[in-house]
Scaffold this motif. Sequence first.
Motif, PDB file in Angstrom:
ATOM      1  N   LEU A  65       0.833  -1.211   0.000  1.00 35.42           N
ATOM      2  CA  LEU A  65       0.000   0.000   0.000  1.00 35.42           C
ATOM      3  C   LEU A  65       0.865   1.258   0.000  1.00 35.42           C
ATOM      4  O   LEU A  65       0.566   2.224  -0.720  1.00 35.42           O
ATOM      5  CB  LEU A  65      -0.923  -0.010   1.218  1.00 35.42           C
ATOM      6  N   ARG A  66       1.933   1.264   0.801  1.00 36.83           N
ATOM      7  CA  ARG A  66       2.804   2.450   0.836  1.00 36.83           C
ATOM      8  C   ARG A  66       3.399   2.732  -0.535  1.00 36.83           C
ATOM      9  O   ARG A  66       3.421   3.868  -1.002  1.00 36.83           O
ATOM     10  CB  ARG A  66       3.930   2.246   1.866  1.00 36.83           C
ATOM     11  N   HIS A  67       3.859   1.698  -1.196  1.00 37.17           N
ATOM     12  CA  HIS A  67       4.490   1.879  -2.505  1.00 37.17           C
ATOM     13  C   HIS A  67       3.459   2.222  -3.576  1.00 37.17           C
ATOM     14  O   HIS A  67       3.744   2.991  -4.505  1.00 37.17           O
ATOM     15  CB  HIS A  67       5.270   0.622  -2.876  1.00 37.17           C
ATOM     16  N   LEU A  72       1.245   6.319  -7.336  1.00 32.62           N
ATOM     17  CA  LEU A  72       0.180   7.172  -7.863  1.00 32.62           C
ATOM     18  C   LEU A  72       0.499   8.653  -7.656  1.00 32.62           C
ATOM     19  O   LEU A  72       0.207   9.487  -8.514  1.00 32.62           O
ATOM     20  CB  LEU A  72      -1.151   6.825  -7.201  1.00 32.62           C
ATOM     21  N   ASP A  73       1.109   9.002  -6.515  1.00 33.78           N
ATOM     22  CA  ASP A  73       1.503  10.400  -6.283  1.00 33.78           C
ATOM     23  C   ASP A  73       2.523  10.850  -7.327  1.00 33.78           C
ATOM     24  O   ASP A  73       2.454  11.984  -7.837  1.00 33.78           O
ATOM     25  CB  ASP A  73       2.097  10.562  -4.883  1.00 33.78           C
ATOM     26  N   SER A  74       3.462   9.981  -7.653  1.00 37.47           N
ATOM     27  CA  SER A  74       4.462  10.314  -8.670  1.00 37.47           C
ATOM     28  C   SER A  74       3.803  10.517 -10.023  1.00 37.47           C
ATOM     29  O   SER A  74       4.201  11.401 -10.798  1.00 37.47           O
ATOM     30  CB  SER A  74       5.514   9.206  -8.764  1.00 37.47           C
ATOM     31  N   LEU A  76       0.734  11.637 -10.523  1.00 34.98           N
ATOM     32  CA  LEU A  76       0.074  12.946 -10.499  1.00 34.98           C
ATOM     33  C   LEU A  76       1.086  14.071 -10.675  1.00 34.98           C
ATOM     34  O   LEU A  76       0.823  15.062 -11.369  1.00 34.98           O
ATOM     35  CB  LEU A  76      -0.691  13.118  -9.187  1.00 34.98           C
ATOM     36  N   ASP A  77       2.255  13.932 -10.031  1.00 33.64           N
ATOM     37  CA  ASP A  77       3.314  14.940 -10.199  1.00 33.64           C
ATOM     38  C   ASP A  77       3.755  15.015 -11.652  1.00 33.64           C
ATOM     39  O   ASP A  77       4.004  16.109 -12.185  1.00 33.64           O
ATOM     40  CB  ASP A  77       4.514  14.603  -9.316  1.00 33.64           C
ATOM     41  N   LEU A  78       3.853  13.870 -12.284  1.00 31.56           N
ATOM     42  CA  LEU A  78       4.240  13.836 -13.697  1.00 31.56           C
ATOM     43  C   LEU A  78       3.210  14.549 -14.552  1.00 31.56           C
ATOM     44  O   LEU A  78       3.549  15.337 -15.439  1.00 31.56           O
ATOM     45  CB  LEU A  78       4.411  12.386 -14.152  1.00 31.56           C
ATOM     46  N   ARG A  79       1.929  14.282 -14.289  1.00 32.07           N
ATOM     47  CA  ARG A  79       0.876  14.939 -15.068  1.00 32.07           C
ATOM     48  C   ARG A  79       0.904  16.448 -14.865  1.00 32.07           C
ATOM     49  O   ARG A  79       0.729  17.221 -15.802  1.00 32.07           O
ATOM     50  CB  ARG A  79      -0.488  14.374 -14.664  1.00 32.07           C
ATOM     51  N   ASP A  80       1.127  16.885 -13.590  1.00 29.58           N
ATOM     52  CA  ASP A  80       1.210  18.323 -13.328  1.00 29.58           C
ATOM     53  C   ASP A  80       2.377  18.953 -14.084  1.00 29.58           C
ATOM     54  O   ASP A  80       2.259  20.066 -14.624  1.00 29.58           O
ATOM     55  CB  ASP A  80       1.374  18.580 -11.825  1.00 29.58           C
ATOM     56  N   ALA A  81       3.515  18.259 -14.105  1.00 30.31           N
ATOM     57  CA  ALA A  81       4.685  18.786 -14.811  1.00 30.31           C
ATOM     58  C   ALA A  81       4.413  18.917 -16.309  1.00 30.31           C
ATOM     59  O   ALA A  81       4.793  19.915 -16.933  1.00 30.31           O
ATOM     60  CB  ALA A  81       5.895  17.874 -14.580  1.00 30.31           C
ATOM     61  N   ILE A  82       3.738  17.902 -16.875  1.00 33.33           N
ATOM     62  CA  ILE A  82       3.409  17.968 -18.300  1.00 33.33           C
ATOM     63  C   ILE A  82       2.422  19.095 -18.572  1.00 33.33           C
ATOM     64  O   ILE A  82       2.536  19.812 -19.574  1.00 33.33           O
ATOM     65  CB  ILE A  82       2.844  16.622 -18.781  1.00 33.33           C
ATOM     66  N   ASP A  83       1.452  19.270 -17.659  1.00 34.95           N
ATOM     67  CA  ASP A  83       0.502  20.376 -17.831  1.00 34.95           C
ATOM     68  C   ASP A  83       1.222  21.717 -17.810  1.00 34.95           C
ATOM     69  O   ASP A  83       0.873  22.645 -18.552  1.00 34.95           O
ATOM     70  CB  ASP A  83      -0.555  20.341 -16.721  1.00 34.95           C
ATOM     71  N   ASP A  84       2.247  21.838 -16.932  1.00 31.79           N
ATOM     72  CA  ASP A  84       3.021  23.082 -16.891  1.00 31.79           C
ATOM     73  C   ASP A  84       3.724  23.331 -18.226  1.00 31.79           C
ATOM     74  O   ASP A  84       3.750  24.453 -18.737  1.00 31.79           O
ATOM     75  CB  ASP A  84       4.061  23.022 -15.773  1.00 31.79           C
ATOM     76  N   VAL A  85       4.303  22.278 -18.780  1.00 32.01           N
ATOM     77  CA  VAL A  85       4.993  22.416 -20.071  1.00 32.01           C
ATOM     78  C   VAL A  85       3.999  22.809 -21.151  1.00 32.01           C
ATOM     79  O   VAL A  85       4.251  23.693 -21.970  1.00 32.01           O
ATOM     80  CB  VAL A  85       5.725  21.114 -20.433  1.00 32.01           C
ATOM     81  N   LYS A  86       2.845  22.147 -21.154  1.00 35.75           N
ATOM     82  CA  LYS A  86       1.819  22.472 -22.152  1.00 35.75           C
ATOM     83  C   LYS A  86       1.367  23.916 -22.010  1.00 35.75           C
ATOM     84  O   LYS A  86       1.072  24.588 -22.995  1.00 35.75           O
ATOM     85  CB  LYS A  86       0.630  21.523 -22.002  1.00 35.75           C
ATOM     86  N   GLY A  87       1.322  24.404 -20.745  1.00 33.36           N
ATOM     87  CA  GLY A  87       0.923  25.786 -20.525  1.00 33.36           C
ATOM     88  C   GLY A  87       1.914  26.785 -21.081  1.00 33.36           C
ATOM     89  O   GLY A  87       1.588  27.951 -21.281  1.00 33.36           O
TER      90      GLY A  87
END
Length: 301
Positions: A65-67, A72-74, A76-87
């Motif tokens: 469960l911890r892993h 999943l958190d990683s 989401l971070d990846l998606r946020d980073a890609i959204d920043d690049v797209k922005g």
Amino acid sequence: MDLRQLEYFIAVAETGSFTRAAERVHITQSGVSAQVKALEHELGAELFVRSGRTARLTEAGSVALRHARAALDSTLDLRDAIDDVKGLIRGRLTIGMVIGCEITPLFDALAAFHEAHPGIDLELTEANSDHLVLGVRTGAIDVALAGLAGEPPEHLASQVIVSEPLVALTPAGSELAGRDRTTIAQLMPYRMICLPRGTGIRDVLDQAGTAVLGTRPEVALVATSPDAVAGLARRGLGVAVLSASMAAAHPDLVAVPIDGITIPALLALVWQERTSPALAAFLEHCRAAFTPGQEPVAVRP
């Protein structure tokens, strides 16, 4: 192993039930059960002790469960980073600038940002400072370089570029030009020329006059650019009241410091606290262009 299996596994672990997990992820209970079984098969260990309608984590399940959450958190971070690049690839940025002035570092920042992010459409709008600040508050303007009286506006992020005093600008040879300094009270007999209300310079003059004299100074002539204000004074139509850097652009006129004004005239960048990727990148270029400790920024008409 895929992210969907991890999501379903976490849902069962957090709800303690395959039925409630299915309701959370909006698929059938059999679908959740099948995906968790596939994950257990791939890991080679049982993740839950199944008892009736409940599901309790095994020791292996607690470790997994911890892993799973970290994975999943990683993601989401990846998606946020890609959204920043797209922005920063496409979009629009609206920059406000006080009317009638040429702020060279701002233009330098615009040029550098456009070179780095050519897909972002830039819009430059000019207005009096009060309209610029209102535009930032309402979201119509992303960032504005505005003239302010005394302090930046509340509830907005800001970077003060220049803080300077007001001066009286008059032709050489005039009675006022022979003085080392003057005051608001001593300027009252003269016809004053200034920028419109809603500009930082005029707001400083009005507030200082009210503080010293109990009333706003009477302004005989109003012009929308520092160049026009100085030009009217040059022709003997009155005494121009401008900031020190504005006056420096007119060396043929004499700038007389005005004592007793405790409110500085500010030139500041203002924007909302929450920034888009494009605005954050533009602000970095502004910070580079308006270098701390540089010579005072000349506001040239």
